[in-house]
Motif scaffolding. Structure first.
Motif, PDB file in Angstrom:
ATOM      1  N   THR A 153       0.842  -1.200   0.000  1.00 34.00           N
ATOM      2  CA  THR A 153       0.000   0.000   0.000  1.00 34.00           C
ATOM      3  C   THR A 153       0.872   1.242   0.000  1.00 34.00           C
ATOM      4  O   THR A 153       1.855   1.322   0.746  1.00 34.00           O
ATOM      5  N   ARG A 154       0.515   2.189  -0.850  1.00 34.20           N
ATOM      6  CA  ARG A 154       1.189   3.493  -0.910  1.00 34.20           C
ATOM      7  C   ARG A 154       0.266   4.541  -0.287  1.00 34.20           C
ATOM      8  O   ARG A 154      -0.923   4.616  -0.618  1.00 34.20           O
ATOM      9  N   VAL A 155       0.814   5.345   0.602  1.00 36.12           N
ATOM     10  CA  VAL A 155       0.026   6.336   1.341  1.00 36.12           C
ATOM     11  C   VAL A 155       0.404   7.734   0.863  1.00 36.12           C
ATOM     12  O   VAL A 155       1.576   8.131   0.916  1.00 36.12           O
ATOM     13  N   ASN A 156      -0.607   8.460   0.376  1.00 36.39           N
ATOM     14  CA  ASN A 156      -0.423   9.849  -0.072  1.00 36.39           C
ATOM     15  C   ASN A 156       0.745   9.988  -1.044  1.00 36.39           C
ATOM     16  O   ASN A 156       1.693  10.755  -0.817  1.00 36.39           O
ATOM     17  N   GLN A 157       0.656   9.234  -2.140  1.00 35.01           N
ATOM     18  CA  GLN A 157       1.701   9.233  -3.159  1.00 35.01           C
ATOM     19  C   GLN A 157       1.098   9.579  -4.520  1.00 35.01           C
ATOM     20  O   GLN A 157      -0.116   9.484  -4.716  1.00 35.01           O
ATOM     21  N   PRO A 158       1.942   9.977  -5.499  1.00 39.34           N
ATOM     22  CA  PRO A 158       1.421  10.313  -6.828  1.00 39.34           C
ATOM     23  C   PRO A 158       0.760   9.123  -7.509  1.00 39.34           C
ATOM     24  O   PRO A 158       1.228   7.975  -7.374  1.00 39.34           O
ATOM     25  N   SER A 159      -0.311   9.400  -8.239  1.00 38.98           N
ATOM     26  CA  SER A 159      -1.022   8.353  -8.961  1.00 38.98           C
ATOM     27  C   SER A 159      -1.659   8.967 -10.202  1.00 38.98           C
ATOM     28  O   SER A 159      -1.566  10.182 -10.420  1.00 38.98           O
ATOM     29  N   ILE A 160      -2.341   8.169 -10.991  1.00 33.51           N
ATOM     30  CA  ILE A 160      -3.051   8.695 -12.158  1.00 33.51           C
ATOM     31  C   ILE A 160      -4.283   9.495 -11.753  1.00 33.51           C
ATOM     32  O   ILE A 160      -4.902  10.134 -12.602  1.00 33.51           O
ATOM     33  N   GLU A 161      -4.631   9.471 -10.461  1.00 30.69           N
ATOM     34  CA  GLU A 161      -5.754  10.262  -9.965  1.00 30.69           C
ATOM     35  C   GLU A 161      -5.283  11.304  -8.953  1.00 30.69           C
ATOM     36  O   GLU A 161      -6.048  11.724  -8.083  1.00 30.69           O
ATOM     37  N   GLY A 162      -4.018  11.709  -9.062  1.00 28.14           N
ATOM     38  CA  GLY A 162      -3.473  12.695  -8.149  1.00 28.14           C
ATOM     39  C   GLY A 162      -2.846  12.043  -6.921  1.00 28.14           C
ATOM     40  O   GLY A 162      -2.734  10.816  -6.829  1.00 28.14           O
ATOM     41  N   THR A 163      -2.443  12.839  -5.973  1.00 28.88           N
ATOM     42  CA  THR A 163      -1.818  12.325  -4.750  1.00 28.88           C
ATOM     43  C   THR A 163      -2.886  11.693  -3.862  1.00 28.88           C
ATOM     44  O   THR A 163      -3.844  12.365  -3.445  1.00 28.88           O
ATOM     45  N   THR A 164      -2.723  10.416  -3.580  1.00 27.20           N
ATOM     46  CA  THR A 164      -3.734   9.684  -2.811  1.00 27.20           C
ATOM     47  C   THR A 164      -3.132   8.391  -2.278  1.00 27.20           C
ATOM     48  O   THR A 164      -1.939   8.113  -2.467  1.00 27.20           O
ATOM     49  N   THR A 165      -3.943   7.605  -1.607  1.00 24.57           N
ATOM     50  CA  THR A 165      -3.524   6.311  -1.076  1.00 24.57           C
ATOM     51  C   THR A 165      -4.119   5.204  -1.943  1.00 24.57           C
ATOM     52  O   THR A 165      -5.295   5.254  -2.298  1.00 24.57           O
ATOM     53  N   PHE A 166      -3.304   4.204  -2.291  1.00 25.29           N
ATOM     54  CA  PHE A 166      -3.758   3.144  -3.190  1.00 25.29           C
ATOM     55  C   PHE A 166      -2.937   1.885  -2.933  1.00 25.29           C
ATOM     56  O   PHE A 166      -1.847   1.929  -2.337  1.00 25.29           O
ATOM     57  N   ASP A 167      -3.465   0.753  -3.387  1.00 27.89           N
ATOM     58  CA  ASP A 167      -2.759  -0.522  -3.276  1.00 27.89           C
ATOM     59  C   ASP A 167      -1.898  -0.770  -4.507  1.00 27.89           C
ATOM     60  O   ASP A 167      -2.166  -0.252  -5.601  1.00 27.89           O
ATOM     61  N   GLN A 168      -0.870  -1.588  -4.316  1.00 33.03           N
ATOM     62  CA  GLN A 168      -0.042  -2.090  -5.407  1.00 33.03           C
ATOM     63  C   GLN A 168      -0.124  -3.620  -5.421  1.00 33.03           C
ATOM     64  O   GLN A 168      -0.041  -4.247  -4.366  1.00 33.03           O
ATOM     65  N   TYR A 169      -0.299  -4.210  -6.594  1.00 35.22           N
ATOM     66  CA  TYR A 169      -0.253  -5.659  -6.755  1.00 35.22           C
ATOM     67  C   TYR A 169       1.018  -5.998  -7.526  1.00 35.22           C
ATOM     68  O   TYR A 169       1.379  -5.310  -8.498  1.00 35.22           O
ATOM     69  N   TRP A 170       1.660  -7.094  -7.114  1.00 32.69           N
ATOM     70  CA  TRP A 170       2.955  -7.461  -7.686  1.00 32.69           C
ATOM     71  C   TRP A 170       2.996  -8.941  -8.053  1.00 32.69           C
ATOM     72  O   TRP A 170       2.511  -9.783  -7.292  1.00 32.69           O
ATOM     73  N   SER A 171       3.600  -9.246  -9.198  1.00 31.76           N
ATOM     74  CA  SER A 171       4.130 -10.570  -9.497  1.00 31.76           C
ATOM     75  C   SER A 171       5.615 -10.367  -9.776  1.00 31.76           C
ATOM     76  O   SER A 171       5.974  -9.583 -10.665  1.00 31.76           O
ATOM     77  N   VAL A 172       6.475 -11.046  -9.035  1.00 29.02           N
ATOM     78  CA  VAL A 172       7.924 -10.852  -9.171  1.00 29.02           C
ATOM     79  C   VAL A 172       8.578 -12.202  -9.454  1.00 29.02           C
ATOM     80  O   VAL A 172       8.435 -13.143  -8.662  1.00 29.02           O
ATOM     81  N   ARG A 173       9.250 -12.302 -10.580  1.00 30.38           N
ATOM     82  CA  ARG A 173       9.917 -13.547 -10.939  1.00 30.38           C
ATOM     83  C   ARG A 173      10.947 -13.940  -9.887  1.00 30.38           C
ATOM     84  O   ARG A 173      11.582 -13.092  -9.258  1.00 30.38           O
ATOM     85  N   THR A 174      11.099 -15.238  -9.708  1.00 29.75           N
ATOM     86  CA  THR A 174      12.131 -15.720  -8.790  1.00 29.75           C
ATOM     87  C   THR A 174      13.501 -15.741  -9.442  1.00 29.75           C
ATOM     88  O   THR A 174      14.508 -15.840  -8.750  1.00 29.75           O
ATOM     89  N   SER A 175      13.562 -15.653 -10.772  1.00 28.87           N
ATOM     90  CA  SER A 175      14.829 -15.537 -11.486  1.00 28.87           C
ATOM     91  C   SER A 175      14.664 -14.496 -12.585  1.00 28.87           C
ATOM     92  O   SER A 175      13.607 -14.390 -13.205  1.00 28.87           O
ATOM     93  N   LYS A 176      15.725 -13.737 -12.852  1.00 29.28           N
ATOM     94  CA  LYS A 176      15.642 -12.629 -13.796  1.00 29.28           C
ATOM     95  C   LYS A 176      15.620 -13.119 -15.240  1.00 29.28           C
ATOM     96  O   LYS A 176      16.195 -14.154 -15.579  1.00 29.28           O
ATOM     97  N   ARG A 177      14.963 -12.339 -16.108  1.00 26.34           N
ATOM     98  CA  ARG A 177      15.093 -12.512 -17.544  1.00 26.34           C
ATOM     99  C   ARG A 177      14.885 -11.165 -18.220  1.00 26.34           C
ATOM    100  O   ARG A 177      14.259 -10.264 -17.647  1.00 26.34           O
ATOM    101  N   THR A 178      15.371 -11.039 -19.445  1.00 26.06           N
ATOM    102  CA  THR A 178      15.240  -9.777 -20.181  1.00 26.06           C
ATOM    103  C   THR A 178      14.603  -9.977 -21.548  1.00 26.06           C
ATOM    104  O   THR A 178      14.668  -9.079 -22.397  1.00 26.06           O
ATOM    105  N   SER A 179      13.981 -11.119 -21.769  1.00 23.85           N
ATOM    106  CA  SER A 179      13.216 -11.343 -22.995  1.00 23.85           C
ATOM    107  C   SER A 179      12.235 -12.473 -22.734  1.00 23.85           C
ATOM    108  O   SER A 179      12.451 -13.308 -21.848  1.00 23.85           O
TER     109      SER A 179
END
Length: 353
Positions: A153-179
């Motif tokens: 969660t981001r609190v009072n941060q920039p967003s596409i709807e101005g400065t506000t609080t919003f959630d972030q969803y993430w999928s993060v690979r366990t190993s890196k790739r670039t293609s």
């Protein structure tokens, strides 16, 4: 006359060369400060809060970027939408990149949804720090890679709807790739299976982000493909063909050809090959032996996913909906766990849609 004909022919050849080459139609554009727009059918944006940035936007969603002495900067190209996430169809991005971060940075699929306002990341590679510094909600395998799922969660941060609080969803690979290819829709479904629901998608982009770092990147491919939603196909499994176990589970011929589940621990199991990673609906046609409320639980790979309910002796297709299953072979079981001695269950077939 011959000279005039020669010059006309030469002019025609030159026009064919110029007009026939797409790189003459649109020259690349270079940005050094905050800007957004549309170029060759792709939305682009450079956003920073401070520091030195350069972004060169080319055709086909390709771009290059450099940054130094920044606090936070994002470089991205992709597509804009105004569609509910589950109505988009299947979104895939095939990309390749030369990625040279020096410090904290992400190479990712990045975007926003509205209602709810959510910033989302599918992180393919990173610099000195693997984001997002939270506790994983579990893993999912998509496109041959394993990803950790997170919510922050981001609190009072920039967003596409101005400065506000919003959630972030993430999928993060366990190993890196670039293609590779990212089936973006499968990540949306995996998040939804964890209760992380998106709303109306505003944008999906291929993004390079830097945070208090320097670096460079060259995106040499950024190909979007969007296909219509999967057509509804069904897999029908006759319960009498499943493997039975438990104290009393047995085959029956009345009120239909199927199975009877009479006590806790009675179960039927089978292995199903799922062709796609997505949400499925399971329907178990069955009934009880009287008017008491009867139930059968659905398990996938040993994890309970929902319950089928019956009341009365008239057969019907009891549903368990929105069950996310990844592509591949999985063990599917129907199990009685709540028997109190006042009912039995008869099961005819299992329908998977």
């Amino acid at each position: 006359m011959r000279l005039k004909k020669f010059f006309k022919l030469l002019l025609a050849v030159l026009m064919c060369v110029v007009l026939g080459n797409p790189f003459y139609a649109q020259a690349a554009i270079t940005l050094t400060s905050n800007a957004s727009g549309t170029y060759d059918g792709y939305y682009y944006e450079l956003w920073k809060d401070s520091g030195n940035t350069t972004m060169t936007v080319d055709t086909g969603g390709r771009f290059s970027c450099q940054w130094s002495n920044i606090n936070n900067a994002l470089f991205r190209t992709g597509k804009k939408f105004s569609t509910a996430w589950d109505q988009l169809g299947t979104v895939k991005i095939t990309y390749s990149a030369t990625y040279n971060p020096n410090g904290n940075s992400y190479l990712c699929i990045y975007g926003w949804s509205r209602n709810p306002l959510v910033e989302f990341y599918i992180v393919e590679s990173w610099g000195s720090w693997r984001p997002p510094g939270a506790t994983s909600l579990g893993t999912v395998t998509i496109d041959g890679g394993t990803y950790d799922i997170y919510k922050t969660t981001r609190v009072n941060q920039p967003s596409i709807e101005g400065t506000t609080t919003f959630d972030q969803y993430w999928s993060v690979r366990t190993s890196k790739r670039t293609s590779g290819t990212v089936t973006v829709t499968d990540h949306f479904k995996a998040w939804a299976a964890k209760g992380l629901n998106l709303g109306t998608i505003d944008q999906i982009t291929l993004c390079v982000e830097g945070y208090q770092s320097s670096g460079s990147a060259n995106i040499t491919q950024n190909t979007f493909s969007i296909t219509s939603s999967d057509s509804t196909t069904s897999t029908k499994i006759e319960c009498e063909n499943m493997t039975l176990s438990g104290p009393y589970a047995s085959k029956i011929t009345n009120p239909f050809n199927g199975i009877g589940l009479y006590a806790n621990g009675d179960k039927a199991s089978t292995t199903v090959n799922f062709s796609a990673s997505r949400n499925y609906t399971f329907k178990l046609r069955g009934c009880g032996n009287n008017n008491n409320l009867a139930s059968v639980d659905l398990y996938i790979d040993g994890q309970k996913k929902g319950t089928f309910y019956y009341q009365g002796t008239y057969p019907w297709e009891a549903p368990v909906e929105n069950v996310y299953v990844s592509a591949g072979s999985h063990k599917v079981e129907i199990v009685v766990n709540a028997d109190n001695g006042t009912w039995d269950v008869y099961a005819d077939y299992l329908l998977i849609q």
